[in-house]
Design an enzyme around this catalytic site. Structure first.
Site, mmCIF file in Angstrom:
data_model
loop_
_atom_site.group_PDB
_atom_site.id
_atom_site.type_symbol
_atom_site.label_atom_id
_atom_site.label_comp_id
_atom_site.label_asym_id
_atom_site.label_seq_id
_atom_site.Cartn_x
_atom_site.Cartn_y
_atom_site.Cartn_z
ATOM 1 N N SER A 1 0.800 -1.173 0.104
ATOM 2 C CA SER A 1 0.175 -0.030 -0.083
ATOM 3 C C SER A 1 0.946 1.081 -0.139
ATOM 4 C CB SER A 1 -0.866 -0.028 1.295
ATOM 5 O OG SER A 1 -1.990 1.028 1.023
ATOM 6 N N ASP B 1 -9.859 -4.164 -4.851
ATOM 7 C CA ASP B 1 -9.423 -3.244 -4.122
ATOM 8 C C ASP B 1 -10.119 -1.856 -4.268
ATOM 9 O OD1 ASP B 1 -7.278 -1.339 -3.071
ATOM 10 O OD2 ASP B 1 -5.660 -2.585 -3.242
ATOM 11 N N HIS C 1 -8.505 -4.405 -0.011
ATOM 12 C CA HIS C 1 -7.141 -3.848 -0.191
ATOM 13 C C HIS C 1 -6.456 -4.336 1.285
ATOM 14 C CE1 HIS C 1 -3.901 -0.777 -0.518
ATOM 15 N NE2 HIS C 1 -4.094 -0.569 0.732
#
Length: 473
Positions: free
Chosen positions: A211, A361, A393
């Site tokens: 991320s 996501d 996610h």
């Protein structure tokens, strides 16, 4: 709001209890628990010495040994060092930042991992180097939770270094800054090798990030050959990678996660990023509400920002006067274009990569990661790209852990496959035993936490919705 915060803390404490047997197996050297962490804004350790500008990138400017901990309350009795090191701003000027090094009792020889945690903040007191310390006030719950992932690598026997890759003013978002901060952190750890028991002049390194941490990881991978070619990097693991910031803006605006946008604007406008040219433009179009949002982003960590700008639009003229035209404003457009990973054919990874992404996501667009994988593959990079078909996610970071550790192991052994491959996995969770007996407690803790979040992260969405009203009242 207080009861919700208590529930979050209770969940984290429950996680810690499930890994306590593993923690207790770590060395129990005498430590002084009366010395609590000082925030970076007040800690002289973070201030570089006079004349540091003349040193080379990666030079160690200060060092100290600290007590690391889980969530600031449970000491992690593992040898932990911090280094203040010289790195570089976007415009090429010298700056300094910190990396935190965790050394297990019996580390694997001449290997270390650079773990870029997703602190996703433009407030200096949310830096991982502070958050990892005993007694640190846990404002940054993201890097606190990711400390569990860091343990998986540490308990596998690797030395792990976690840099404050956003630099001294916590510039969230600028890829080149974060890439250089990561590579210079690797240089600093390599320069510290004798005190870590590393004998090779060029230790083997693998970079890992998910991320927000994959911004730093992806750009470090791309800049390795041009900025720090002497580093002996054996591989990269980058998941949920934000390859195109404009796409991220369009996806998360006016959603549960729109609070990331003021953080990014604040981060890109920092002095070590694009402040000289971008900040005057941003300041000229912000409304009083917009200025308050950026002031909040500059002083608060990710979760408070998510709650503060929950399901709101950065394109609203209540926030800034240009509306959607802000993306076409020449300076803004130029900065966003400069931060498209893969746009430059000269910036490509040299070492093999594992890239992975959730098809569902809801924060980072899947299409951009898939496109980046194809671009780099076409330019000769060996990439294993995994699509996780179940989970969102946040949950995907857990699901991917066995694949990430397997790739790291193979990268250090030099057994990763040449060329490119792509596969889709539909499992929404994993068997802790897949990681081995030593890591089973950590894996079980992660599963327990993310099971509470729920499939496709729907549980997290519900929790944020419950928090919305008291956060904005």
């Amino acid at each position: 709001m207080l009861s919700s915060s208590v529930n979050v803390l209770t969940t984290f404490v429950a996680l810690l209890s499930s890994i306590s047997s593993t923690v207790n197996a770590l060395p129990t050297a005498a430590v002084d628990l009366s010395k609590r962490a000082t925030p970076p804004s007040d800690d002289p350790f973070y201030v570089p010495p006079v004349g540091f500008e003349k040193t080379a990138p990666g030079t160690i400017l200060r060092e100290r040994q600290i007590i690391s901990s889980f969530f600031g309350i449970l000491p992690d009795f593992v040898e932990t060092h911090q280094l203040l090191y010289r790195t570089t701003a976007v415009n090429g000027t010298p700056i300094a930042t910190v990396t935190t090094i965790f050394k297990p009792d019996w580390p694997r020889p001449d290997q270390f991992i650079s773990f870029q945690t997703a602190y996703d903040s433009s407030a200096i007191n949310c830096s991982p180097s502070y958050n990892y310390q005993w007694g640190a006030w846990q404002d940054d719950l993201i890097s606190s939770a990711e400390f569990l992932f860091l343990q998986a690598y540490l308990l596998s026997g690797w030395i792990v270094a976690a840099p404050d890759y956003e630099g001294p003013d916590a510039a969230f978002g600028p890829g080149k800054l974060e890439g250089m901060g990561t590579l210079d952190g690797m240089r600093a750890v390599s320069n510290y090798r004798s005190k870590l028991g590393l004998s090779k002049a060029k230790p083997d390194i693998v970079g890992v990030g998910y991320s927000g941490g994959s911004i730093a990881t992806g750009w470090a991978a791309a800049m390795h050959s041009t900025y720090a070619s002497e580093l002996n990097i054996k591989g990269w693991v980058a998941g949920g990678i934000p390859a195109n910031l404009t796409s991220v803006i369009n996806l998360v605006d006016d959603t549960l996660f729109s609070g990331f946008l003021p953080i990014a604007i604040a981060g890109l406008s920092k002095p070590s990023a694009y402040g000289a040219k971008l900040k005057p433009v941003i300041d000229s179009v912000l409304t009083p509400k917009g200025k308050a949002l950026l002031d909040f982003a500059n002083t608060q960590c990710a979760v408070p920002n998510i709650l503060n700008f929950f399901e709101q639009s950065i394109f609203s003229t209540d926030v800034q006067t240009l509306g959607r035209g802000i993306l076409q404003e020449p300076t803004v457009a130029a900065v966003l274009a400069e931060n498209v990973l893969g746009a430059s054919p000269d910036l490509i990874p040299r070492a093999p990569m594992l890239m992975y992404h959730a098809a569902l996501d809801e924060i980072i667009p899947y299409a951009d990661a898939a496109k980046l994988s194809t671009q780099w593959c076409d330019r000769g990079v060996s990439i294993d790209f995994i699509t996780y078909g179940a989970g969102g996610h946040i949950g995907t970071e857990v699901t991917s852990l066995p694949d990430a550790i397997d790739f790291v192991e193979n990268a250090f052994d030099g057994t990763t496959k040449k060329g490119c491959s792509a596969q889709t996995k539909l499992d929404s969770i994993f068997d802790p035993i897949a990681l081995g007996a030593n890591l089973e407690p950590v894996a079980t803790a992660l599963i327990d936490f993310f099971a509470k979040i729920g499939r496709n992260d729907s549980g997290l969405k519900s929790n944020l919705a419950l928090l919305k009203t008291p956060a904005q009242s």
